[in-house]
Design a protein around this motif. Structure first.
Motif, mmCIF file in Angstrom:
data_model
loop_
_atom_site.group_PDB
_atom_site.id
_atom_site.type_symbol
_atom_site.label_atom_id
_atom_site.label_comp_id
_atom_site.label_asym_id
_atom_site.label_seq_id
_atom_site.Cartn_x
_atom_site.Cartn_y
_atom_site.Cartn_z
ATOM 1 N N HIS A 43 47.630 88.784 42.952
ATOM 2 C CA HIS A 43 47.842 88.393 41.561
ATOM 3 C C HIS A 43 49.217 87.745 41.431
ATOM 4 O O HIS A 43 50.194 88.223 42.022
ATOM 5 N N ALA A 46 53.337 87.916 35.898
ATOM 6 C CA ALA A 46 53.003 87.510 34.533
ATOM 7 C C ALA A 46 53.731 86.247 34.109
ATOM 8 O O ALA A 46 53.179 85.419 33.373
ATOM 9 N N ASP A 47 54.969 86.074 34.563
ATOM 10 C CA ASP A 47 55.772 84.937 34.110
ATOM 11 C C ASP A 47 55.644 83.710 35.010
ATOM 12 O O ASP A 47 56.398 82.746 34.858
ATOM 13 N N VAL A 48 54.710 83.727 35.950
ATOM 14 C CA VAL A 48 54.459 82.568 36.810
ATOM 15 C C VAL A 48 53.321 81.752 36.201
ATOM 16 O O VAL A 48 52.241 82.277 35.932
ATOM 17 N N ASP A 49 53.578 80.472 35.981
ATOM 18 C CA ASP A 49 52.591 79.595 35.351
ATOM 19 C C ASP A 49 51.580 79.143 36.399
ATOM 20 O O ASP A 49 51.762 78.133 37.077
ATOM 21 N N MET A 51 47.556 80.525 38.642
ATOM 22 C CA MET A 51 46.594 81.574 38.954
ATOM 23 C C MET A 51 46.074 81.372 40.367
ATOM 24 O O MET A 51 46.037 80.250 40.884
ATOM 25 N N ASP A 55 43.174 86.125 40.503
ATOM 26 C CA ASP A 55 43.251 86.155 39.044
ATOM 27 C C ASP A 55 41.951 85.715 38.385
ATOM 28 O O ASP A 55 41.837 85.767 37.146
ATOM 29 N N SER A 296 48.523 82.577 32.598
ATOM 30 C CA SER A 296 48.955 83.917 32.994
ATOM 31 C C SER A 296 47.805 84.894 32.820
ATOM 32 O O SER A 296 47.336 85.113 31.698
ATOM 33 N N LYS A 297 47.356 85.462 33.928
ATOM 34 C CA LYS A 297 46.292 86.459 33.858
ATOM 35 C C LYS A 297 46.786 87.726 33.173
ATOM 36 O O LYS A 297 46.071 88.335 32.376
ATOM 37 N N TRP A 299 49.124 88.129 30.902
ATOM 38 C CA TRP A 299 49.244 87.914 29.462
ATOM 39 C C TRP A 299 47.937 87.433 28.830
ATOM 40 O O TRP A 299 47.848 87.308 27.618
ATOM 41 N N THR A 301 46.527 84.489 28.646
ATOM 42 C CA THR A 301 46.788 83.343 27.777
ATOM 43 C C THR A 301 45.526 82.495 27.608
ATOM 44 O O THR A 301 44.617 82.536 28.443
ATOM 45 N N TRP A 304 44.681 80.374 30.669
ATOM 46 C CA TRP A 304 44.066 81.167 31.738
ATOM 47 C C TRP A 304 42.603 81.427 31.410
ATOM 48 O O TRP A 304 41.734 81.318 32.290
#
Length: 401
Positions: A43, A46-49, A51, A55, A296-297, A299, A301, A304
């Motif tokens: 995975h 969270a803060d990595v743009d 997937m 994910d 972000s998986k 978050w 978003t 995603w």
């Protein structure tokens, strides 16, 4: 209330898609505990743009849940259920998933084993035993009383385990993040409510448009409301932001939509065009959304969610072509047990790990804790779980919510 010309039957391509997803889920869950593997096999933070394929596993399961909803609803309508009975069935299934999810997540974190009367591994094993008792599908020849007795015992055991649980800071069990099954339960509930309303729309095209608008609404509305001050601190915000159920429900609704496009007798006449439009539209929306919303998986978003929908649609369409169009089906037998008994196969690794832990040994030799050896272990482990699931299923053990 219309059935929208969807037959109450099992569909092999959906079963295969479900089986592949379960196998991949077991593989990546095992791989999560192994060090020194490539980043694309884990995975993303969270803060990595972005997937990885990892994910995509959870949303694939959500997507499959959605694809199954029209067939399950058609089956219950065929039996004579009305809208109220359908809704009651949805509530029971959702609540079951949420309960199991909450119990599972409390075995992973939040417990104070020193303060508990029994070891955590034993508590975990008893919990899964109770789950089997409550949600096992008993032989049809059994009387109602004979089937209900183990369910009552299992329910009582869950209550007892709830009292025996000791959490950190003198807390008992907490919802934390509901667990994977709990998140599926919430998403299934929200999406099913929308679908039940959609059942009142008998025109196939209008039905599909309603589902698409609802899915996009789940993706976008709460995302926009997040910046509205009056929305902050409300009960609705707690439901939405803490677990991102709106995005998950949108993925389920996307699965419902694609399933209807493929298997509705009216829409199936334009299957190739409809499938292509769905894939192209979801991909275009995903790229457009990506410009304003990072992927972000964790978050959950909107970007995603849309990319997950795009890839799931693409993978299922390929599966449909291989299985239903070209009729290459011999390889599908390997996935049949997981497809027919997915919850049991998903739970088996946790049961085995708790049993081995209670015996005081590690289920995975240290040699396989890192690198290529660990990847091979995870692959062999996941295949072994599928075989165990097949064996247990042949013994007549099946979980049914």
């Amino acid at each position: 209330m219309g059935q929208l010309n969807i037959a109450a039957k099992r569909v092999l391509s959906i079963d295969v898609f479900r089986g592949i997803t379960i196998l991949t889920m077991v593989f990546v869950n095992e791989l999560a505990g192994i060090a020194n593997v490539p980043g694309w096999m884990k995975h993303l933070a969270a803060d990595v743009d972005g997937m990885t394929f990892v994910d995509l596993v959870f949303p694939a399961f959500l997507f499959i849940v959605g694809m199954s909803i029209p067939f399950a609803s058609a089956a219950r309508l065929k039996k004579g259920d009305d809208l109220r009975q359908l809704l009651f069935h949805v509530l029971i299934r959702s609540l079951s998933l949420i309960i199991i999810g909450v119990f599972m997540v409390n075995t992973i974190a939040g417990f104070d084993e020193q303060a508990m009367l029994i070891p955590m591994d034993l508590w975990t094993l008893l919990m899964y035993g109770a789950v089997l008792l409550v949600w096992c599908q008993y032989p049809r020849g059994w009387s109602k009383v004979a089937s209900n007795i183990p369910k009552i015992i299992g329910g009582a055991l869950l209550v007892l385990l709830w009292f025996l649980y000791e959490g950190n800071q003198n807390q008992g069990m907490t919802t934390q993040w509901w667990g994977i099954l709990g998140l599926i339960g919430w998403a299934y509930l929200l999406a099913s409510i929308v679908y039940l309303f959609a059942l009142t729309i008998t025109n196939a095209v209008s039905h599909i448009l309603f589902l698409i608008v609802a899915a996009l609404g789940f993706l976008g509305l709460f995302f926009l409301l997040d910046g509205v001050q009056e929305f902050q601190g409300s009960a609705l915000q707690l439901l939405v932001n803490n677990n991102n159920n709106h995005t998950h429900a949108a993925i389920v609704l996307a699965g419902v939509t694609l399933s209807t496009l493929f298997y509705n007798e009216v829409l199936a006449a334009s299957l190739k065009r409809n499938a292509l439009l769905f894939i192209v539209a979801s991909g275009a929306l995903a790229f457009a959304c990506w410009q304003v919303s990072p992927i972000s998986k964790i978050w959950a978003t909107p970007s995603w969610g849309l990319f997950s929908i795009f890839f799931c649609a693409l993978i299922f369409t390929a599966t449909y072509y291989i299985v239903d169009i070209k009729h290459y089906t011999r390889w599908c037998q390997f996935f049949a047990p997981a497809a027919a008994n997915p919850l049991l196969v998903y739970l088996i690794p946790y049961v085995l790990i708790a049993a081995v832990g209670l015996a005081g040994v590690s289920y995975r030799p240290a040699f396989f804790d890192s690198g290529l050896a660990g990847i091979v272990w995870a692959a062999v482990f996941s295949i072994a779980i599928m075989w165990i699931g097949a064996f247990v299923s042949k013994m007549g053990v099946k979980l049914k919510l």
